[in-house]
Design a protein around this motif. Structure first.
Motif, PDB file in Angstrom:
ATOM      1  N   VAL A   9       0.800  -0.846   0.496  1.00 29.26           N
ATOM      2  CA  VAL A   9       0.012  -0.130   0.144  1.00 29.26           C
ATOM      3  C   VAL A   9       0.803   1.125  -0.187  1.00 29.26           C
ATOM      4  O   VAL A   9       1.785   1.505   0.788  1.00 29.26           O
ATOM      5  CB  VAL A   9      -0.562  -0.404   1.579  1.00 29.26           C
ATOM      6  CG1 VAL A   9      -1.914   1.087   0.967  1.00 29.26           C
ATOM      7  CG2 VAL A   9      -1.869  -1.282   1.007  1.00 29.26           C
ATOM      8  N   TYR A  27       2.400   5.034  -2.857  1.00 26.94           N
ATOM      9  CA  TYR A  27       3.240   5.601  -4.188  1.00 26.94           C
ATOM     10  C   TYR A  27       3.772   4.421  -4.540  1.00 26.94           C
ATOM     11  O   TYR A  27       4.666   4.100  -4.306  1.00 26.94           O
ATOM     12  CB  TYR A  27       3.355   6.927  -4.028  1.00 26.94           C
ATOM     13  CG  TYR A  27       2.587   7.861  -3.567  1.00 26.94           C
ATOM     14  CD1 TYR A  27       1.830   8.707  -4.098  1.00 26.94           C
ATOM     15  CD2 TYR A  27       2.282   7.996  -1.912  1.00 26.94           C
ATOM     16  CE1 TYR A  27       0.858   9.178  -4.009  1.00 26.94           C
ATOM     17  CE2 TYR A  27       1.165   8.666  -1.694  1.00 26.94           C
ATOM     18  CZ  TYR A  27       0.657  10.029  -2.445  1.00 26.94           C
ATOM     19  OH  TYR A  27      -0.361  11.048  -1.850  1.00 26.94           O
ATOM     20  N   GLU A  56      -6.944   4.742 -16.031  1.00 27.37           N
ATOM     21  CA  GLU A  56      -7.595   3.908 -15.476  1.00 27.37           C
ATOM     22  C   GLU A  56      -8.338   2.871 -16.279  1.00 27.37           C
ATOM     23  O   GLU A  56      -9.290   3.290 -17.099  1.00 27.37           O
ATOM     24  CB  GLU A  56      -8.177   3.649 -14.265  1.00 27.37           C
ATOM     25  CG  GLU A  56      -7.022   4.015 -13.462  1.00 27.37           C
ATOM     26  CD  GLU A  56      -8.000   3.739 -11.805  1.00 27.37           C
ATOM     27  OE1 GLU A  56      -7.298   2.822 -11.049  1.00 27.37           O
ATOM     28  OE2 GLU A  56      -9.322   4.522 -11.401  1.00 27.37           O
ATOM     29  N   SER A 107     -11.640   0.592 -10.250  1.00 27.56           N
ATOM     30  CA  SER A 107     -11.027   0.767  -8.709  1.00 27.56           C
ATOM     31  C   SER A 107     -10.941   1.507  -8.118  1.00 27.56           C
ATOM     32  O   SER A 107     -10.847   2.698  -7.960  1.00 27.56           O
ATOM     33  CB  SER A 107      -9.655   0.182  -9.145  1.00 27.56           C
ATOM     34  OG  SER A 107      -8.719   0.720  -9.462  1.00 27.56           O
ATOM     35  N   ARG A 108     -10.330   0.712  -6.176  1.00 30.59           N
ATOM     36  CA  ARG A 108     -10.325   1.504  -5.406  1.00 30.59           C
ATOM     37  C   ARG A 108      -8.588   2.763  -5.307  1.00 30.59           C
ATOM     38  O   ARG A 108      -7.909   3.080  -4.061  1.00 30.59           O
ATOM     39  CB  ARG A 108     -10.479   1.568  -4.191  1.00 30.59           C
ATOM     40  CG  ARG A 108     -11.978   0.781  -3.834  1.00 30.59           C
ATOM     41  CD  ARG A 108     -11.809   0.608  -2.045  1.00 30.59           C
ATOM     42  NE  ARG A 108     -11.561  -1.004  -2.013  1.00 30.59           N
ATOM     43  CZ  ARG A 108     -10.372  -0.644  -1.571  1.00 30.59           C
ATOM     44  NH1 ARG A 108      -9.919   0.013  -0.757  1.00 30.59           N
ATOM     45  NH2 ARG A 108      -9.999  -2.429  -1.357  1.00 30.59           N
ATOM     46  N   ASN A 109      -7.935   2.355  -6.048  1.00 27.65           N
ATOM     47  CA  ASN A 109      -7.069   3.052  -6.465  1.00 27.65           C
ATOM     48  C   ASN A 109      -6.914   4.653  -6.552  1.00 27.65           C
ATOM     49  O   ASN A 109      -8.016   5.090  -7.506  1.00 27.65           O
ATOM     50  CB  ASN A 109      -6.003   2.346  -7.573  1.00 27.65           C
ATOM     51  CG  ASN A 109      -5.597   1.185  -6.837  1.00 27.65           C
ATOM     52  OD1 ASN A 109      -5.544   0.517  -5.502  1.00 27.65           O
ATOM     53  ND2 ASN A 109      -5.852  -0.381  -7.440  1.00 27.65           N
ATOM     54  N   TYR A 110      -6.113   5.314  -6.511  1.00 26.90           N
ATOM     55  CA  TYR A 110      -5.809   6.724  -7.429  1.00 26.90           C
ATOM     56  C   TYR A 110      -4.617   6.990  -8.154  1.00 26.90           C
ATOM     57  O   TYR A 110      -3.455   6.139  -7.706  1.00 26.90           O
ATOM     58  CB  TYR A 110      -5.590   7.774  -6.061  1.00 26.90           C
ATOM     59  CG  TYR A 110      -6.799   8.082  -4.866  1.00 26.90           C
ATOM     60  CD1 TYR A 110      -8.480   8.124  -5.349  1.00 26.90           C
ATOM     61  CD2 TYR A 110      -7.154   6.622  -4.194  1.00 26.90           C
ATOM     62  CE1 TYR A 110      -9.546   8.277  -5.208  1.00 26.90           C
ATOM     63  CE2 TYR A 110      -8.073   6.674  -3.501  1.00 26.90           C
ATOM     64  CZ  TYR A 110      -9.522   7.514  -3.567  1.00 26.90           C
ATOM     65  OH  TYR A 110     -10.621   7.128  -2.461  1.00 26.90           O
ATOM     66  N   LEU A 136       1.471   5.913  -9.391  1.00 25.35           N
ATOM     67  CA  LEU A 136      -0.428   5.318  -8.274  1.00 25.35           C
ATOM     68  C   LEU A 136      -0.863   4.973  -7.203  1.00 25.35           C
ATOM     69  O   LEU A 136       0.638   4.216  -6.286  1.00 25.35           O
ATOM     70  CB  LEU A 136      -0.174   4.031  -9.420  1.00 25.35           C
ATOM     71  CG  LEU A 136      -1.408   2.899  -9.159  1.00 25.35           C
ATOM     72  CD1 LEU A 136      -2.511   3.581  -9.309  1.00 25.35           C
ATOM     73  CD2 LEU A 136      -1.320   1.575  -9.055  1.00 25.35           C
ATOM     74  N   TYR A 176      -1.439   2.729  -4.036  1.00 29.20           N
ATOM     75  CA  TYR A 176      -1.806   1.164  -4.897  1.00 29.20           C
ATOM     76  C   TYR A 176      -3.161   0.896  -3.423  1.00 29.20           C
ATOM     77  O   TYR A 176      -2.400   1.312  -1.961  1.00 29.20           O
ATOM     78  CB  TYR A 176      -0.720   0.460  -4.482  1.00 29.20           C
ATOM     79  CG  TYR A 176      -1.338  -0.993  -4.951  1.00 29.20           C
ATOM     80  CD1 TYR A 176      -2.227  -1.727  -5.995  1.00 29.20           C
ATOM     81  CD2 TYR A 176      -1.419  -1.911  -3.444  1.00 29.20           C
ATOM     82  CE1 TYR A 176      -1.519  -2.637  -5.849  1.00 29.20           C
ATOM     83  CE2 TYR A 176      -0.945  -2.837  -3.122  1.00 29.20           C
ATOM     84  CZ  TYR A 176      -2.178  -3.572  -4.405  1.00 29.20           C
ATOM     85  OH  TYR A 176      -2.347  -5.040  -3.986  1.00 29.20           O
ATOM     86  N   GLN A 177      -4.010   0.339  -3.540  1.00 27.97           N
ATOM     87  CA  GLN A 177      -5.316   0.073  -2.521  1.00 27.97           C
ATOM     88  C   GLN A 177      -5.627  -0.951  -3.106  1.00 27.97           C
ATOM     89  O   GLN A 177      -6.134  -1.645  -1.617  1.00 27.97           O
ATOM     90  CB  GLN A 177      -5.877   1.051  -1.818  1.00 27.97           C
ATOM     91  CG  GLN A 177      -5.502   2.470  -1.327  1.00 27.97           C
ATOM     92  CD  GLN A 177      -6.225   3.706  -1.066  1.00 27.97           C
ATOM     93  OE1 GLN A 177      -6.274   3.814  -0.202  1.00 27.97           O
ATOM     94  NE2 GLN A 177      -7.393   3.522  -1.489  1.00 27.97           N
ATOM     95  N   GLN A 178      -6.055  -1.085  -4.092  1.00 26.87           N
ATOM     96  CA  GLN A 178      -6.830  -2.438  -4.221  1.00 26.87           C
ATOM     97  C   GLN A 178      -5.728  -3.631  -5.507  1.00 26.87           C
ATOM     98  O   GLN A 178      -5.103  -3.011  -6.181  1.00 26.87           O
ATOM     99  CB  GLN A 178      -7.881  -2.179  -4.905  1.00 26.87           C
ATOM    100  CG  GLN A 178      -9.053  -2.869  -5.612  1.00 26.87           C
ATOM    101  CD  GLN A 178     -10.174  -3.153  -6.360  1.00 26.87           C
ATOM    102  OE1 GLN A 178     -10.422  -1.871  -5.694  1.00 26.87           O
ATOM    103  NE2 GLN A 178     -10.860  -3.256  -7.038  1.00 26.87           N
ATOM    104  N   PRO A 222      -4.746  -3.385 -10.248  1.00 22.97           N
ATOM    105  CA  PRO A 222      -4.228  -2.349 -11.151  1.00 22.97           C
ATOM    106  C   PRO A 222      -3.884  -2.202 -12.855  1.00 22.97           C
ATOM    107  O   PRO A 222      -3.188  -3.280 -12.912  1.00 22.97           O
ATOM    108  CB  PRO A 222      -3.308  -1.288 -10.036  1.00 22.97           C
ATOM    109  CG  PRO A 222      -2.182  -1.873  -9.841  1.00 22.97           C
ATOM    110  CD  PRO A 222      -2.936  -3.122  -8.861  1.00 22.97           C
TER     111      PRO A 222
END
Length: 647
Positions: free
Chosen positions: A60, A62, A79, A83-86, A147, A149-151, A154
């Protein structure tokens, strides 16, 4: 033409001058295709950079995707899976632009690094698109793409164009008719076109001619031919004509496509600049529907709910709906309907429940051993320190730990049976008479240490006296009121009244004679009735007898228990603290004499406690605390004998 370009544009500034035109006329691969007749061909000397970023699992935080150099144009970062990523952007110097420092920005337009960056995040459950960042460019400095990352899983696609280091045009390059080189007039362009006109298609004759300002080739007369009479050539006419259609905006679900129109010379049907045609006559129906068949059904996933637990392993849920797109609008939005889940299939249905953990739970930590018991005998309490500690060792609020698992901080402790002792109040301060013999009084109660309200016959030893005599001095030739004893109170408890008799007495050094009450009229007559209360309200200090001295010589100390008790013999804190009796005093101040029997000595340092607890009656304690028990036996022989008999 290439030579003329080199003359007009210096080698060093050529790329900089061409860069705005490259960004303006080179579309990304996702844009509408260019028509070879209506639009210019892409300029050479540029490079299209494309890439994909995908990982299954990451930690989890950057993760860098790519670096986009300065000068890049037509930037698109998308994307490909919602997803729940940003997505996040940062300049080369480390300045955060979008979603930096663990702060998620709202979607919008950010004007930085010489251009506008458009950040979109469609979070609606009906949207299948993920996050995107686009920019027309060019960039004034390098950009770093990250990115958050959370999910798992990706997937990010990026694309942009950059000018090559060498932008010298090749002989095959031509200047598009609708793009004017910087600083050139239309007449100059016509000349350039005339100079670069080559042979016609095979089978056609070459013929010399000249180019007019409109770019139309005119044929020169043959040398042997007599020139015709000059005549007024009719002006050419221009009209709008259909040049094709763009690709459909979607492959299904009823999309839109554009009908392309171009301006042509009516006779030759050659393409000419659009401003030669009448703009009022330009066709307005430039759009039409296409691909009207329904799209395949798909699973639409909502946002994950909050984790069910603040710390430790928990669960989170999301909504999964089977949808089908029925129409794709020109602005990119979609119209979809909910359909039966069987149309989406069951094998690839996304999970609706997932595990989560926001942080590691804090734990209870015992910081101290149990304290000593709060009482020297009987049942008391002991305590210890318990704190809530995070996984990094920092003390937190108790609510951060599981209160159901908190270790005990208080515990009962039994120190054994307490000794029963007589407690007495302090003697009254005044004598009962103003002259002659009188009395002072005090109250006596039987108490067990830390336990109250025992019967008066439960204490060991004789009950202390509650009355003692006092002398207020001789009475000589004096008149005084004599008062009889108070009668019985009219109420057994609470407020009542009681009465007594009074008489005027002539006192001559103990010889007393009753006289007429008139003779005592100059004296204040005592009251003959008063309120009474068998159980009066109020509190007072009570004390026990002094304990044995802690030392038999060389100054020891003795103690007694001091209690503030109410009239019902219950503990109270309402006594006057300034009148608190002493609970400790020095004793046996005479110097010590050497022991006669050296074999009789104390084997433990706390033998004083054994003596105070009256344990010397047992053989074991008399042996290990021989000296202390011997001294105390000499001081209180009868007490030990009575204790031994009672036990």
């Amino acid at each position: 033409m290439a030579g003329l370009w080199q003359q007009l544009l210096p080698q060093q500034g050529r790329a900089l001058l061409l860069l705005p035109f490259i960004c303006l006329f080179y579309p990304p691969s996702s844009a509408i295709p260019w028509d070879s007749k209506a639009s210019p061909l892409p300029l050479k000397g540029v490079e299209v950079v494309k890439g994909h970023f995908s990982r299954t699992f990451l930690r989890v935080g950057y993760h860098k995707i790519t670096e986009i150099p300065a000068g890049a144009c037509n930037i698109s970062i998308q994307e490909t899976i919602k997803s729940r990523n940003y997505l996040a952007l940062q300049t080369q110097s480390g300045v955060s632009i979008i979603n930096g420092n663990w702060v998620i920005d709202r979607p919008g337009i950010f004007t930085v690094v010489g251009t506008e960056l458009t950040y979109k995040r469609p979070n609606e459950i009906r949207s299948r698109n993920g996050e995107s960042i686009t920019s027309p460019g060019p960039l004034s400095e390098d950009l770093h793409v990250y990115l958050i990352y959370q999910q798992p899983g990706p997937r990010v696609y990026y694309e942009y164009i950059v000018p090559l280091q060498s932008t010298t045009p090749t002989p095959e390059q031509t200047t598009p008719a609708t793009i004017l080189p910087l600083g050139l007039q239309p007449q100059t362009v016509s000349t350039l076109v005339a100079e670069t006109v080559g042979p016609t298609q095979p089978g056609e004759k070459e013929h010399q001619g000249e180019v007019t300002n409109n770019g139309i080739m005119k044929e020169k007369p043959h040398p042997n031919q007599i020139p015709p009479e000059p005549s007024v050539k009719p002006q050419p006419t221009y009209t709008w004509t259909n040049s094709g259609r763009t690709e459909c905006s979607t492959t299904c679900g009823t999309g839109r496509r554009q009908v392309l129109w171009e301006c042509v010379e009516k006779d030759s049907q050659g393409t000419v600049p659009a401003d030669l045609c009448d703009p009022a006559l330009e066709p307005k129906n430039k759009g039409e529907e296409c691909n009207m068949q329904s799209c395949p059904a798909y699973f639409d996933m909502g946002e994950w709910s909050e984790c069910s637990r603040r710390c430790g392993p928990g669960t989170q849920h999301r909504q999964v709906i089977c949808r089908q797109v029925t129409h794709v609008h020109a602005n990119g939005t979609e119209t979809s309907v909910t359909v039966a889940q069987e149309l989406c299939g069951t094998s690839d249905r996304p999970v609706t429940k997932s595990t989560c953990q926001l942080k590691i739970c804090s734990q209870w930590e015992i910081r101290s051993e149990w304290s000593s018991c709060s009482v020297p005998c009987g049942v008391g309490q002991r305590s210890r320190e318990v704190v809530c500690v995070s996984n990094q060792g920092e003390v937190e609020e108790d609510e951060e730990c599981n209160m159901n698992l908190r270790p005990d901080t208080l515990q009962n402790c039994d120190m054994g049976v307490c000794a029963r002792s007589w407690f007495t109040s302090l003697w009254s301060q005044r004598c009962s008479t103003e002259c002659g013999q009188g009395n002072q009084t005090r109250t006596t109660v039987c108490l067990m240490d830390h336990v109250t309200d025992l019967p008066l016959d439960s204490c060991e030893g004789e009950r202390p006296a509650e009355l003692k005599s006092c002398d207020s001095g001789p009475c000589k030739n004096s008149l005084e009121w004599y008062t009889g004893p108070w009668g019985q109170c009219s109420a057994e408890c609470g407020n009542g009244t009681q009465s007594r008799s009074v008489a005027c007495i002539f006192n001559d050094d103990g010889r007393m004679e009753v006289v007429d009450q008139f003779k005592c009229s100059s004296l204040s007559q005592p009251i003959t009735a008063q309120p009474c209360r068998l159980k009066p309200c109020g509190v007072q200090w009570y004390v026990t007898e002094w304990s044995m001295c802690s030392r038999s010589c060389n100054t020891g100390y003795r103690v007694r228990v001091v209690r503030c008790l109410a009239d019902n013999i219950s503990p109270s804190d309402r006594c006057d603290p300034t009148l608190t009796p002493e609970s400790r005093e020095e004793c046996n101040k005479h110097p010590c004499v050497a022991e006669i029997n050296p074999s009789c000595s104390d084997q433990y340092h706390n033998c004083v406690v054994v003596v105070q607890a009256r344990l010397c009656v047992y053989p074991y304690y008399r042996s290990v605390c021989c000296a202390s028990c011997s001294r105390s036996n000499k001081t209180y022989p009868n007490s030990f004998q009575r204790n031994h008999i009672r036990r």
